[in-house]
Scaffold this motif. Structure first.
Motif, mmCIF file in Angstrom:
data_model
loop_
_atom_site.group_PDB
_atom_site.id
_atom_site.type_symbol
_atom_site.label_atom_id
_atom_site.label_comp_id
_atom_site.label_asym_id
_atom_site.label_seq_id
_atom_site.Cartn_x
_atom_site.Cartn_y
_atom_site.Cartn_z
ATOM 1 N N PHE B 278 4.001 6.653 -1.122
ATOM 2 C CA PHE B 278 2.598 6.877 -1.453
ATOM 3 C C PHE B 278 1.798 7.224 -0.221
ATOM 4 O O PHE B 278 0.918 8.091 -0.250
ATOM 5 N N ALA B 279 2.111 6.540 0.865
ATOM 6 C CA ALA B 279 1.380 6.833 2.094
ATOM 7 C C ALA B 279 1.610 8.284 2.498
ATOM 8 O O ALA B 279 0.670 8.988 2.884
ATOM 9 N N LEU B 281 2.326 10.728 0.513
ATOM 10 C CA LEU B 281 1.572 11.549 -0.440
ATOM 11 C C LEU B 281 0.128 11.692 -0.010
ATOM 12 O O LEU B 281 -0.421 12.798 0.040
ATOM 13 N N ILE B 282 -0.482 10.565 0.292
ATOM 14 C CA ILE B 282 -1.888 10.597 0.657
ATOM 15 C C ILE B 282 -2.087 11.419 1.916
ATOM 16 O O ILE B 282 -3.006 12.224 2.003
ATOM 17 N N LEU B 285 -1.730 15.207 1.078
ATOM 18 C CA LEU B 285 -2.856 15.744 0.328
ATOM 19 C C LEU B 285 -4.107 15.820 1.176
ATOM 20 O O LEU B 285 -4.981 16.641 0.939
ATOM 21 N N MET B 286 -4.187 14.976 2.180
ATOM 22 C CA MET B 286 -5.366 15.027 3.031
ATOM 23 C C MET B 286 -5.266 16.117 4.078
ATOM 24 O O MET B 286 -6.242 16.784 4.389
#
Lengths: 257, 301, 313
Positions: B278-279, B281-282, B285-286
Motif C-alpha cells: 500500500f505504501a 501504491l500511495i 500515485l503521488m
C-alpha cells in the motif's frame, strides 16, 4: 496610454514533441471586444487554457492588469478577474440553474465553512443578498423562470446562455468565450451577437471571443487576431482581416485565383 | 550471497504469480477503464478448483500430466467465471458512472467470497491443505536449495506470458483488444464486435488469475476463501506500478513487488510487509501516477 | 433568535436528553440497537459529505473511526485513572472531551491522507483510501501500547442515548449546514465538474480537503462512541468490510440525500440482528442485494423527487 488589460507576449507552448502555440502575442484592451479566429487546430482553445491557467506556457509571458499570471492556478486567475466559458458546455449538471449561478459568486463571499455552521446574523444577511443578486442576474437574461430546473435538463441554447451568466457572476473584467455560437441556428446566432454586445456594455468588460462563424466574428468584434498552426498570421479590424491574403489562404488553402 | 540468490528466486517466484494476476487487472482496465475488484476472488477460485480437481475429480497428484491437467482445469473454469461475471454484473452497467461499477464489483467480490465461505453451498471458512499436484523435488544448484514447485511457477508463468504476448500482438482478436483500449467507439466503427472482445478479455485475464491461484497454492499450500484479498491487492499495486493498462508494465510490476515483498520479509519489518504494498501504491500515485511504463492521459479541457 | 435549523438542533438535543433519562426502563437489546443506529447515522452522514456531496470516493472511513475509537478509549482508560476525577466528572467531562480528541486526531489523519490523495480520480482515490484504511489497521495491530492484535479491553460504558443521538443530531446539522450555503454549494460543484468549478474561482483542493476533514472528524467521534458502547476494541473490527458497510448505507440512502442516508443507516443497523439469524447466508444476501441495487436503482432506495422548497435559514 494605458497598458492593455490582457497581454500575451510571444507565448509558446509545447506538449512533448508538438508545439501547439508558437510565439503568439495578443493584447486585449479594457472594454474591448476582440476576436480570435483560425482553422481547426490553430491553437485557439490552447491559448484560452493558458490565459486561464489550465496550462502554463513553455515560453513567453502572460500579464493581466500588468501583473504576470505565471504559476497561478485557475481559480486564482479567476479571482484576478478573468472568467470563461467552455467549448463543450461545462455547467454543473446536477445543480439547479439558480445554484449554478449562485455558486459562481463564490469569489465575493465573506463567509466560509465555519460561518455555514454558526449561521449568525451576518451570514444570513449575506445569503439573502447573494440570492437577490443571483435572481437579478438571471432575470436580466430571462433565465430566472427556469431557476429550479437542473442545468442538464435545459435546452441547448439556454445552457449556453446560462454558462455565460454563470461566468458573469464571478464579476470578471475580461470574459473569454469559447465558441459560444457552436450548434446554433442563424436566428440564435443573431440573438447571441446582440447578447454579447449587450454584456460588453452593461457589465463594462472586455471580451475575447473564439469563434468559427465569420458572420458573428466580423459582426461584433472590434479587432481580430488570426492563428494558423499555432502562429499568429494576421491582426486588425474585421475589414483588414477579411482582405488579408494570408488569412484567405489559411482558410481556403490556396489563393482564390 | 547464497541467501541473496535464494531470496531472488523466492521473489521471482512470488512475483511471477503477482504478474499473472496483475495482467488481468490491467487488461480489463485497458478495455473497460475500470478496476475489477472481483479479480482477486477469481484467483481464489482457481486455487479451489485445483483443490477440487484432485479431491473430487480424483486427478492424480504428483505427476506432471496431472499437474498440467489441474492447471488447465482451473484456467478453464476461471475463464468461464470471468465471462459470466462480466455478462451478468458489468455489462448491464456499461456507460454508468465509475462509482456504480466499482461498488458492483465490490459486491461481486463479496458475493464470491461469501459463497465460498458458506458451509453448505461452498467450501466453508476453514483453510484446506492444497495437494501436491506436480511431483515435488528439492533441487540443488551449488549451495542453493530450490523447490521444483518454484521453478515450475516461474516456467509456467513465463510460458503463459509468452502465450499472452503472442495472442495480443499476433492474432486478430489481440489487435482488437488493443484497438478497444485506445478508442472503443472507433473500434466498433471498424467492425469490431466490442462485446465479444470484452468477453474474451475477461476470459483471458481470469484464466491467468486461475493459473495464478493454482501456482500460488502450490507454494503456499493452505487455501481459504479469503486468500485472494491480499495477493489481489498487491497485484493491483503491481499493475499500477507498471502503468495501468500497460501489459509489460504489469508483468514488470508484479516481479518488482514480489521481489520487494520477499526482501522485506527477511528484515525486521516483516510484520509490516502487507502494508508495504500500500505504501508503494500511495507513493506511485503521488509521484508518478502513470507508473513506470505508462503514459499519462490528460483530460481535454 | 437563532435560525430555524439551529432551533431544530436544540430541540433534537433536548429530546435526546429526555429520552436518555428514561433509558433505565428500556429493554437492553433495544437500547443497544438504538445506540448502534445513532452511531451509524454519524458514520453515514459524515461519509455522505465526502462521497455523496463532494463526490470523492473514500473506502477507508473505518480507519478514521478506528483512530477516534482508540484515542478516545486510551484517554478514558489510561488517562482517566491518572487524573483521579470523580466518576460523574469522568463520564460527563472526560468522556465528551475524549470524543472530541478522537475526532480531532481523526481529522488530522483526514488531512494527512487527503492532501496527497485528493488529486486522484475515482477508482484510484478509492483504492488509495482503502490502502490507508488498511495501513491504519496494520499499524494498530503492531502497536503494543494499545493492545496490538489482542485488542483493548476495559473501556467504560459511557455511551448512552443522549450522546449517540446528540452526536447524530450535530453531525446531520453540520453536514446540512455546510452544504446549504452559497459557500456550501461549492462542494456539489466540485463533485459535478472540477474543471468548471476551478474556472469559477473555487479552490477545489480546499473543498475536498475540508470535506475529508469534517467527515473524518465525525467518523472519529463515532469511533469513540462505539468504543464506549462495546467496551473493547480490536483492530480487525475496523477493516475494509466495516468501511464497505458504511459506504452501502450512503449508497442505499442515495448519495447526497440527507434524510435518505439517515433512514438507510437506521434500517441497516436494525436489520443486522435478524439477518444474523441467516448465519452464513447473511453476507451472501447482502452482496446480492448490493449488486442488484447498483444495476437497477443506483440512485438509492430513498431518493424521491424533491419538490421546490424555500430553504430555511
Amino acid at each position: 496610454m494605458s497598458a492593455p488589460l490582457l497581454q500575451l507576449d510571444r507565448v509558446t507552448i509545447r506538449f512533448g514533441g508538438l508545439t501547439a502555440v508558437s510565439e503568439v502575442s495578443v493584447s486585449v484592451g479594457e472594454g474591448e471586444l476582440v476576436g480570435l479566429i483560425g482553422p481547426n487546430g490553430a491553437g485557439k482553445t490552447t491559448l484560452f487554457n493558458m490565459v486561464t491557467g489550465v496550462y502554463q506556457p513553455s515560453e513567453g509571458t502572460i500579464a493581466f492588469h500588468g501583473k504576470p499570471t505565471a504559476g497561478l492556478k485557475p481559480f486564482e486567475i479567476t479571482a484576478r478577474g478573468i472568467a470563461r466559458t467552455f467549448q463543450n458546455i461545462r455547467l454543473f449538471p446536477s445543480l439547479t440553474v439558480f445554484d449554478n449561478v449562485r455558486v459562481a459568486f463564490h469569489l465575493h463571499l465573506n463567509h466560509d465553512s465555519v460561518h455555514s455552521l454558526t449561521r449568525g446574523r451576518k451570514f444570513r444577511a449575506e445569503e439573502r443578498e447573494l440570492k437577490e443578486r443571483t435572481k437579478e442576474l438571471l432575470d436580466i437574461f430571462n433565465l430566472y423562470r427556469l431557476r429550479d430546473e437542473a442545468a442538464k435538463s435545459l435546452p441547448y441554447g439556454d445552457q449556453r446562455r446560462l454558462e455565460i451568466v454563470r461566468a458573469l457572476a464571478t464579476q470578471p473584467k475580461l470574459l473569454l468565450l469559447d465558441e459560444p455560437a457552436a450548434g446554433m441556428n442563424p436566428a440564435e446566432k443573431t440573438e447571441l451577437m446582440k447578447l454579447i454586445r449587450f454584456i460588453q456594455e452593461k457589465f463594462q468588460l472586455a471580451i475575447l471571443l473564439v469563434e468559427h462563424d465569420m458572420k458573428v466574428v466580423m459582426g461584433i468584434c472590434e479587432r481580430i487576431h488570426v492563428l494558423e498552426y499555432g502562429r499568429k498570421i494576421a491582426e486588425g479590424t474585421p475589414g483588414e482581416v477579411r482582405a488579408n491574403p494570408k488569412v484567405i489562404a489559411a482558410y481556403l488553402g490556396k489563393s482564390e485565383e | 550471497m547464497t541467501e541473496f540468490l535464494q531470496q531472488i528466486i523466492n521473489g521471482l517466484s512470488l512475483g511471477a504469480i503477482y504478474a499473472l494476476i496483475a495482467l488481468g487487472y490491467t487488461m480489463v482496465y485497458g478495455v473497460l477503464r475500470f478496476i475489477n475488484f472481483a479479480h482477486s476472488d477469481v484467483f481464489m477460485v482457481g486455487a479451489f478448483v485445483g483443490w477440487a480437481a484432485v479431491e473430487k475429480l480424483h486427478i492424480p497428484t504428483g505427476t506432471i500430466g496431472g499437474g498440467l491437467l489441474v492447471l488447465v482445469t482451473a484456467m478453464a473454469v476461471c475463464a468461464a467465471l470471468g465471462m459470466l461475471i462480466e455478462k451478468l454484473a458489468y455489462k448491464p452497467l456499461r456507460g454508468r458512472s465509475t462509482l456504480t461499477v466499482l461498488i458492483t464489483a465490490i459486491g461481486v467480490s463479496l458475493l464470491i467470497q461469501n459463497v465460498a465461505q458458506n458451509q453448505r453451498i461452498g467450501f466453508g471458512p476453514n483453510p484446506k491443505p492444497f495437494p501436491e499436484v506436480f511431483p515435488v523435488r528439492q533441487i540443488h544448484l551449488g549451495e542453493l536449495t530450490l523447490s521444483s514447485n518454484q521453478l515450475i511457477v516461474i516456467a509456467v508463468a513465463a510460458i503463459l506470458l509468452g502465450a499472452l504476448y503472442w495472442i495480443v500482438h499476433r492474432t486478430r482478436i489481440g489487435t482488437a483488444m488493443r484497438a478497444l483500449s485506445f478508442n472503443s467507439t472507433a473500434a466498433s466503427l471498424v467492425g469490431i464486435n466490442n462485446n465479444a472482445v470484452i468477453s474474451f478479455t475477461f476470459a483471458l485475464g481470469s484464466a491467468l488469475a486461475g493459473a495464478g491461484g493454482v501456482l500460488y497454492a502450490m507454494n503456499y499450500p493452505s487455501i481459504d476463501p479469503l486468500m485472494g484479498t491480499l495477493p489481489g491487492l498487491k497485484a493491483f499495486v503491481a499493475a499500477v506500478l507498471g502503468g495501468i493498462g500497460n501489459l509489460p508494465g504489469a508483468a514488470l510490476g508484479g516481479l518488482l513487488i514480489g521481489l520487494i515483498e520477499t526482501f522485506v520479509s527477511g528484515t525486521r519489518f516483516s510484520t509490516y510487509r502487507d502494508a508495504i504494498a500500500f505504501a508503494i501504491l500511495i507513493l506511485i500515485l503521488m509521484f508518478r501516477p502513470a507508473g513506470l511504463l505508462g503514459k499519462l492521459k490528460a483530460e481535454k479541457v | 433568535m437563532p435560525p430555524l435549523s439551529q432551533r431544530w438542533l436544540l430541540a433534537a438535543l433536548a429530546l435526546a436528553w429526555v429520552v436518555s433519562a428514561f433509558s433505565g426502563r428500556m429493554d437492553a437489546y433495544f437500547l443497544d440497537v438504538a445506540m448502534g443506529a445513532g452511531i451509524a447515522i454519524v458514520l453515514a452522514s459524515s461519509l455522505n459529505l465526502i462521497n455523496g456531496f463532494t463526490g470523492q470516493f473514500s473506502l477507508g472511513h473505518a480507519g478514521f473511526m478506528a483512530i477516534g475509537a482508540y484515542t478516545s478509549a486510551m484517554i478514558t482508560t489510561a488517562l482517566g485513572p491518572k487524573l483521579g476525577w470523580s466518576a460523574p466528572l469522568q463520564q460527563w467531562l472526560l468522556f465528551p472531551a475524549s470524543l472530541l480528541a478522537g475526532g480531532l486526531l481523526a481529522a488530522i489523519a483526514g488531512f494527512a491522507i487527503g492532501a496527497p490523495s485528493l488529486r486522484l480520480k475515482g477508482d484510484y482515490l478509492a483504492i488509495v483510501t482503502l490502502g490507508f484504511g488498511e495501513i491504519i489497521k496494520v499499524l494498530l495491530q503492531n502497536m503494543d501500547s494499545v493492545g496490538a492484535a489482542r485488542g483493548l479491553v476495559g473501556v467504560p460504558s459511557y455511551t448512552n442515548l443522549f450522546w449517540t443521538f446528540g452526536a447524530a443530531a450535530v453531525t446531520v446539522y453540520a453536514v446540512w449546514g455546510l452544504v446549504n450555503s452559497t459557500y456550501g454549494r461549492g462542494f456539489l460543484a466540485v463533485a459535478d465538474d472540477e474543471i468548471a468549478a476551478e474556472a469559477m474561482g473555487l479552490n477545489t483542493t480546499r473543498y475536498k480537503i475540508t470535506a475529508f476533514m469534517v467527515g473524518s472528524f465525525f467518523a472519529g467521534v463515532a469511533g469513540g462512541l462505539y468504543a464506549h458502547l462495546k467496551g473493547y476494541l480490536n483492530p480487525s473490527g475496523f477493516d475494509f468490510n466495516k468501511s464497505i458497510e458504511i459506504v452501502v448505507m450512503v449508497i442505499l440512502g442515495g448519495m447526497g440525500k440527507h434524510v435518505g442516508v439517515i433512514v438507510a443507516a437506521v434500517l441497516l443497523t436494525v436489520v443486522q440482528e435478524p439477518l444474523r439469524q441467516l448465519g452464513d447466508f447473511r453476507m451472501i444476501l447482502y452482496s446480492l442485494i448490493l449488486i442488484i441495487l447498483m444495476i437497477t436503482r443506483p440512485q438509492g432506495l430513498f431518493t424521491w423527487k424533491t419538490r421546490k422548497k424555500v430553504e430555511p435559514a
